[in-house]
Motif scaffolding. Structure first.
Motif, PDB file in Angstrom:
ATOM      1  N   ALA A  41      -5.167 -23.176 110.904  1.00 26.94           N
ATOM      2  CA  ALA A  41      -4.066 -23.574 111.768  1.00 26.94           C
ATOM      3  C   ALA A  41      -4.250 -22.982 113.157  1.00 26.94           C
ATOM      4  N   GLN A  42      -4.034 -23.812 114.178  1.00 25.67           N
ATOM      5  CA  GLN A  42      -4.119 -23.345 115.559  1.00 25.67           C
ATOM      6  C   GLN A  42      -2.890 -23.817 116.322  1.00 25.67           C
ATOM      7  N   SER A  43      -2.491 -23.007 117.289  1.00 25.23           N
ATOM      8  CA  SER A  43      -1.427 -23.438 118.190  1.00 25.23           C
ATOM      9  C   SER A  43      -1.600 -22.758 119.538  1.00 25.23           C
ATOM     10  N   PRO A  44      -1.139 -23.398 120.628  1.00 26.40           N
ATOM     11  CA  PRO A  44      -0.610 -24.760 120.646  1.00 26.40           C
ATOM     12  C   PRO A  44      -1.738 -25.789 120.565  1.00 26.40           C
ATOM     13  N   ARG A  45      -1.411 -27.050 120.467  1.00 22.28           N
ATOM     14  CA  ARG A  45      -2.434 -28.105 120.462  1.00 22.28           C
ATOM     15  C   ARG A  45      -2.894 -28.422 121.875  1.00 22.28           C
ATOM     16  N   TYR A  46      -1.976 -28.362 122.804  1.00 23.50           N
ATOM     17  CA  TYR A  46      -2.297 -28.662 124.192  1.00 23.50           C
ATOM     18  C   TYR A  46      -1.626 -27.623 125.107  1.00 23.50           C
ATOM     19  N   VAL A  89      -3.032 -17.338 129.508  1.00 28.66           N
ATOM     20  CA  VAL A  89      -2.720 -18.199 128.371  1.00 28.66           C
ATOM     21  C   VAL A  89      -3.226 -17.516 127.106  1.00 28.66           C
ATOM     22  N   ALA A  90      -2.556 -17.808 126.003  1.00 32.18           N
ATOM     23  CA  ALA A  90      -2.973 -17.240 124.713  1.00 32.18           C
ATOM     24  C   ALA A  90      -2.981 -18.323 123.654  1.00 32.18           C
ATOM     25  N   PHE A  91      -3.960 -18.222 122.782  1.00 31.05           N
ATOM     26  CA  PHE A  91      -4.094 -19.164 121.676  1.00 31.05           C
ATOM     27  C   PHE A  91      -4.026 -18.377 120.371  1.00 31.05           C
ATOM     28  N   TRP A  92      -3.462 -19.039 119.365  1.00 31.03           N
ATOM     29  CA  TRP A  92      -3.295 -18.378 118.077  1.00 31.03           C
ATOM     30  C   TRP A  92      -4.037 -19.132 116.988  1.00 31.03           C
ATOM     31  N   CYS A  93      -4.576 -18.388 116.011  1.00 31.93           N
ATOM     32  CA  CYS A  93      -5.318 -18.997 114.911  1.00 31.93           C
ATOM     33  C   CYS A  93      -4.980 -18.292 113.605  1.00 31.93           C
ATOM     34  N   ASN A  94      -4.688 -19.090 112.594  1.00 31.60           N
ATOM     35  CA  ASN A  94      -4.481 -18.566 111.234  1.00 31.60           C
ATOM     36  C   ASN A  94      -5.561 -19.164 110.346  1.00 31.60           C
ATOM     37  N   PRO A  95      -6.519 -18.370 109.895  1.00 32.82           N
ATOM     38  CA  PRO A  95      -7.642 -18.920 109.107  1.00 32.82           C
ATOM     39  C   PRO A  95      -7.221 -19.252 107.677  1.00 32.82           C
ATOM     40  N   ARG A 139      -8.144  -9.560 116.200  1.00 33.42           N
ATOM     41  CA  ARG A 139      -7.826 -10.048 114.860  1.00 33.42           C
ATOM     42  C   ARG A 139      -7.171  -8.885 114.120  1.00 33.42           C
ATOM     43  N   LEU A 140      -5.852  -8.931 114.104  1.00 36.50           N
ATOM     44  CA  LEU A 140      -5.097  -7.849 113.501  1.00 36.50           C
ATOM     45  C   LEU A 140      -5.063  -7.995 111.990  1.00 36.50           C
ATOM     46  N   THR A 171      -5.785 -13.908 117.925  1.00 40.41           N
ATOM     47  CA  THR A 171      -5.371 -14.479 119.197  1.00 40.41           C
ATOM     48  C   THR A 171      -6.506 -14.364 120.194  1.00 40.41           C
ATOM     49  N   LEU A 172      -6.631 -15.373 121.029  1.00 39.33           N
ATOM     50  CA  LEU A 172      -7.598 -15.404 122.123  1.00 39.33           C
ATOM     51  C   LEU A 172      -6.802 -15.540 123.414  1.00 39.33           C
TER      52      LEU A 172
END
Lengths: 113, 110
Positions: A5-10, A19-25, A69-70, A76-77
């Protein structure tokens, strides 16, 4: 089985903003990757985590990009400050380990104006 | 070191065959193949490890010639669903950093 899962899409931001991007593997995947994919090119590895440790960040522009990666799960990137050339799709992927299938998320399309 | 893919683009009619090549100037430990449809995430096809093995995935198979540092992806009796961009990723062993080529855009038409 839930995917990556990633957010946001755009995201659209002005240059010099952050800006920050989030990822749930995928649950149980020890390896997490962040890729940058510029239009018309292949994915370029920015950073690779094994659990919560960094395996490779040789292509991460460390003056403006950071990633964490906590607890060895979510990641988060961040980009601060953004430049026009950062416009790309940022893909997160995860895998169980070495030389195994990587599962990619849908990505975040970043436009810097 | 980014692998070189050829051709850069190919158009096929349904039922035709295609070969996509991937080569490196460095010794390889593994080659990874992915397909990406427009606007979607890359999807795994197969991994080939050092040892020159050939793998198959329905009508899509691949070979790995470690002496020549080359891999080839074979698509037989192509279907419309095969359309997309195919990426090879190469890894030189020791650590799991995969470097992708710029891709081969394949279009299958009726």
């Amino acid at each position: 089985e839930a995917g990556v899962a990633q957010s946001p899409r755009y995201k659209i931001i002005e240059k010099r903003q952050s800006v920050a991007f989030w990822c749930n593997p995928i649950s149980g995947h020890a390896t997490l990757y962040w890729y940058q994919q510029i239009l018309g090119q292949g994915p370029k590895l920015l950073i690779q985590f094994q659990n919560n440790g960094v395996v490779d960040d040789s292509q991460l522009p460390k003056d403006r990009f950071s990633a964490e990666r906590l607890k060895g799960v979510d990641s988060t990137l961040k980009i601060q400050p953004a430049k026009l050339e950062d416009s790309a799709v940022y893909l997160c992927a995860s895998s169980t380990g070495v030389n195994t299938e990587a599962f990619f998320g849908q990505g975040t399309r970043l436009t810097v104006v | 070191q980014q692998p070189v893919q050829s051709p850069q683009a190919v158009i096929l009619r349904e039922g035709e065959d295609a070969v996509i090549n991937c080569s490196s100037s460095k010794a390889l430990y593994s080659v990874h193949w992915y397909r990406q449809k427009h606007g979607e995430a890359p999807v795994f096809l197969m991994i080939l490890l050092k040892g020159g093995e050939q793998k198959g995935h329905e009508k899509i198979s691949a070979s790995f010639n470690e002496k020549k540092q080359q891999s080839s992806l074979y698509l037989t009796a192509s279907q419309l669903s095969y359309s997309g961009t195919y990426f090879c990723g190469t890894e030189m062993g020791g650590y799991q950093k995969v470097t992708f080529g710029i891709g081969t855009k394949l279009q299958v038409i009726p």
